[in-house]
Design a protein around this motif. Sequence first.
Motif, PDB file in Angstrom:
ATOM      1  N   LEU A 192       0.844  -1.235   0.081  1.00 36.01           N
ATOM      2  CA  LEU A 192       0.045  -0.078  -0.176  1.00 36.01           C
ATOM      3  C   LEU A 192       0.852   1.247  -0.056  1.00 36.01           C
ATOM      4  N   THR A 234      -6.366  -2.055   1.004  1.00 35.22           N
ATOM      5  CA  THR A 234      -5.195  -2.465   0.435  1.00 35.22           C
ATOM      6  C   THR A 234      -5.021  -2.093  -0.997  1.00 35.22           C
ATOM      7  N   ILE A 273      -8.466  -3.692   5.589  1.00 30.54           N
ATOM      8  CA  ILE A 273      -7.153  -3.871   6.348  1.00 30.54           C
ATOM      9  C   ILE A 273      -7.516  -4.064   7.947  1.00 30.54           C
TER      10      ILE A 273
END
Length: 440
Positions: free
Chosen positions: A171, A217, A223
């Motif tokens: 990310l 992500t 997440i």
Amino acid sequence: MTKPVVRKLRCGVYTRKSSEEGLEQEFNSLHAQREACEAYIASQRSEGWVLVRDQYDDGGISGGTLVRPALQRLLADIDDGLVDVVVVYKIDRLSRSLMDFSKLVEVFDRNGVTFVSVTQSFNTTTSMGRLTLNILLSFAQFEREVTAERIRDKFRASRMKGMWMGGNTPLGYEVRDRKLVVRKEDAEHVRWIFTRFLELGSATELARDVDSRNIRTSRGNRIDKKAIYRILNNRVYLGDAVHKGESYPGEHVAIIDQSLWDKVHTILTESPRIRAARTRAQTPALLKGLIFGPDGAAFSPSHTRKGGRLYRYYVSQTVLKHGAGACPVGRVPAGEIEAAVIDQLRAVFRQPEIVAGTWKAAQEQTPAQDRSISERDVREALYQLDPLWDELFPAEQARIAALLVERIDIGLAGLNVRLRIDGLGGLADEMRAGKSEQAA
């Protein structure tokens, strides 16, 4: 003199190519293998060899395992008695593994099938043929292992130079020309995650905040707590390239500076239980387990820090699971709703009918021989809560709130507080007993 009848032997040709490169060509490697095998079968026509119609071609599939579509079809046809001879261009087209090949030979022997390699002539039905096969397979496996070592060495050398060698894109980055390039918007999310963890000290709380912000992500996945820890421990954000636990200066630009990284990992070195206990102590939740939303879902305590100040909230479980907008009342300020509930409780204590009901409940819970409490005693005991409340510790305030309040329902029109009459009586007894001890 009559000629002896030659038994027909049905021949299945198996071809394989590990990569998909070149498969789109009009005449590719699979075609070349098949053409050579068919020519060999034609040369053995006098021996009764005939080509079966089915084609067993595994294009773009590794030979590392036996789980290959065309190979599995071939083995199924062998078990059904439809193939007598398996013809390949080279034995490594079937397998380079001695263990896998031994399994194939067992299938061949069980069904009386002969295996033939066009470029490596031998017969598996004889002991010498098996010896030759094992020698060839040993060299094939050796070649495979040497190739794997070369690939691993090249990968390690590339990582030591800081090059990106593929995998899940972290990310905050995107891949351009086989290099990691900072993606500005996502990079801000990464910096916020690191900074927010410094404020909270809890990956669980942080995962809730990340979910409420709808941060995902690079693949669009949610997440969770585990993903938070992976982000916080990923040295890619420091500008490093990591291989087998070793870090090397990377070609890409860092998103996090060393100072922020060190502060975060100072917290991570502490026991999660210690961090969780400290987080709970810093964020008292007076009404935890008592608040419910219009959809019936419970509200959980949460908090944020901005500019050194602590902001507490109660957040719906529906919002935590499904994101913002999933519930008409998703989040309420903790201070405001706690003050509203306490004001209602204090107003209740001053109402004569409530005091009378409390006294009656207390009398019913007390054995007849021990009924020495009067309505006046109850009124005086409950009145003491008003001036004493602010002096109580948060844990004691939460205990009393749980004792007095059965449920708090929040809706668009306001809130509804449902009291425990038996709790009021019990609290009156407690405070009266405490007053008697002080007098003694």
